[in-house]
Design a protein around this motif. Structure first.
Motif, short mmCIF file in Angstrom:
data_model
loop_
_atom_site.label_atom_id
_atom_site.label_comp_id
_atom_site.label_asym_id
_atom_site.label_seq_id
_atom_site.Cartn_x
_atom_site.Cartn_y
_atom_site.Cartn_z
N SER A 1 0.82 -1.22 0.00
CA SER A 1 0.00 0.00 0.00
C SER A 1 0.85 1.26 0.00
O SER A 1 0.46 2.28 -0.60
CB SER A 1 -0.95 0.00 1.19
OG SER A 1 -0.27 0.04 2.42
N THR A 2 2.01 1.23 0.66
CA THR A 2 2.87 2.42 0.61
C THR A 2 3.41 2.63 -0.81
O THR A 2 3.54 3.78 -1.27
CB THR A 2 4.05 2.31 1.60
OG1 THR A 2 4.71 1.05 1.42
CG2 THR A 2 3.57 2.44 3.03
N GLY A 3 3.69 1.54 -1.51
CA GLY A 3 4.12 1.66 -2.89
C GLY A 3 3.03 2.27 -3.77
O GLY A 3 3.29 3.16 -4.59
N ILE A 4 1.80 1.79 -3.60
CA ILE A 4 0.67 2.33 -4.36
C ILE A 4 0.44 3.80 -4.00
O ILE A 4 0.16 4.64 -4.87
CB ILE A 4 -0.60 1.50 -4.11
CG1 ILE A 4 -0.40 0.07 -4.62
CG2 ILE A 4 -1.82 2.14 -4.76
CD1 ILE A 4 -1.55 -0.88 -4.28
N TYR A 5 0.56 4.11 -2.72
CA TYR A 5 0.39 5.49 -2.24
C TYR A 5 1.32 6.44 -3.00
O TYR A 5 0.89 7.48 -3.51
CB TYR A 5 0.67 5.51 -0.73
CG TYR A 5 0.58 6.87 -0.07
CD1 TYR A 5 -0.50 7.19 0.73
CD2 TYR A 5 1.60 7.82 -0.21
CE1 TYR A 5 -0.58 8.42 1.37
CE2 TYR A 5 1.53 9.06 0.41
CZ TYR A 5 0.44 9.34 1.21
OH TYR A 5 0.37 10.58 1.83
N VAL A 6 2.61 6.07 -3.06
CA VAL A 6 3.59 6.94 -3.73
C VAL A 6 3.34 6.96 -5.23
O VAL A 6 3.46 8.01 -5.88
CB VAL A 6 5.02 6.47 -3.41
CG1 VAL A 6 6.04 7.28 -4.20
CG2 VAL A 6 5.30 6.60 -1.91
#
Length: 230
Positions: free
Chosen positions: A121-126
């Motif tokens: 999710s942090t990857g998708i967020y960025v």
């Protein structure tokens, strides 16, 4: 039987308290005691709390992967709620004397799910805010490295038994302070407000990929030495 807050607090062995990371010891444990008390009053068992904590991490991952400000913020809050619940199930198991192999296995699996949800999710967020697909690859590599490390350790533990804990004591302590029951979860909220999420993605890659390689090499050497001595 009605358990008091003191009963729950006193059930934590001193050695486990010393093994906890700083965030767990000074923030999550104190918060988890009244939550465990409330869960017991509602007749929740340790395994039930573990299952619920997994729902928190999955829901947190979904919300954190969305555009905007408020939904990702709620996702980060749910991730932090997971961290508290990850202590609550242990509190309940200890004070009720209901710890079991199944409970330990379920708790570990829920932790793997949480790590994967956070990294992806942090990857998708960025990605949603910058459009660079490379962060999605980084997130996937980070999640894979974390799981590979844990699989390698479990295989090593199956071979050497309980002495495996001492072999990676430093690595475990470091992970306790950095991971999902460490400073990673509050850092998500801070970076959501400050715009520094890319630094979390980069740090996680370096920490978990580097930790994976170092741990596998270390364990492989130990197994090689043991094999040569037989």
């Amino acid at each position: 039987m009605a358990f008091t807050l003191h009963d729950i607090s006193a059930s934590l062995p001193p050695e486990k308290n010393r093994a906890d990371g700083l965030w767990t010891r000074f923030v999550l444990r104190p918060l988890s005691i009244p939550v465990a008390w409330a869960a017991l009053r509602l007749h929740f068992g340790a395994n039930g709390v573990s299952y619920i904590s997994s729902l928190f991490s999955i829901a947190g991952g979904v919300l954190f992967s969305m555009n905007g400000f408020w939904l990702p913020l709620w996702g980060a809050i749910l991730f932090n709620c997971f961290s508290v619940l990850d202590c609550v199930d242990g509190n309940i198991a200890r004070v009720t004397h209901t710890a079991s192999p199944w409970g330990g296995w379920a708790d570990a699996v829920m932790g793997f799910v949480a790590y994967t949800c956070v990294f992806i999710s942090t990857g998708i967020y960025v990605y949603l805010r910058g459009g660079c697909w490379l962060v999605l690859v980084i997130a996937a590599v980070t999640a894979s490295a974390n799981l590979l490390t844990r699989v390698a350790y479990q295989i090593y533990k199956n071979i050497v038994g309980e002495e495996a804990h001492g072999s990676v004591s430093f690595e475990r302590k470091l992970a306790e302070n950095v991971g999902i029951t460490g400073f990673l979860m509050p850092a998500l909220i801070v970076c959501h407000f400050t715009g520094g999420m890319i630094f979390i993605v980069a740090f996680n890659l370096l920490f978990y990929l580097g930790g994976c390689l170092a741990t596998i090499i270390k364990l492989a050497r130990k197994i090689s030495i043991q094999s040569a001595n037989k």
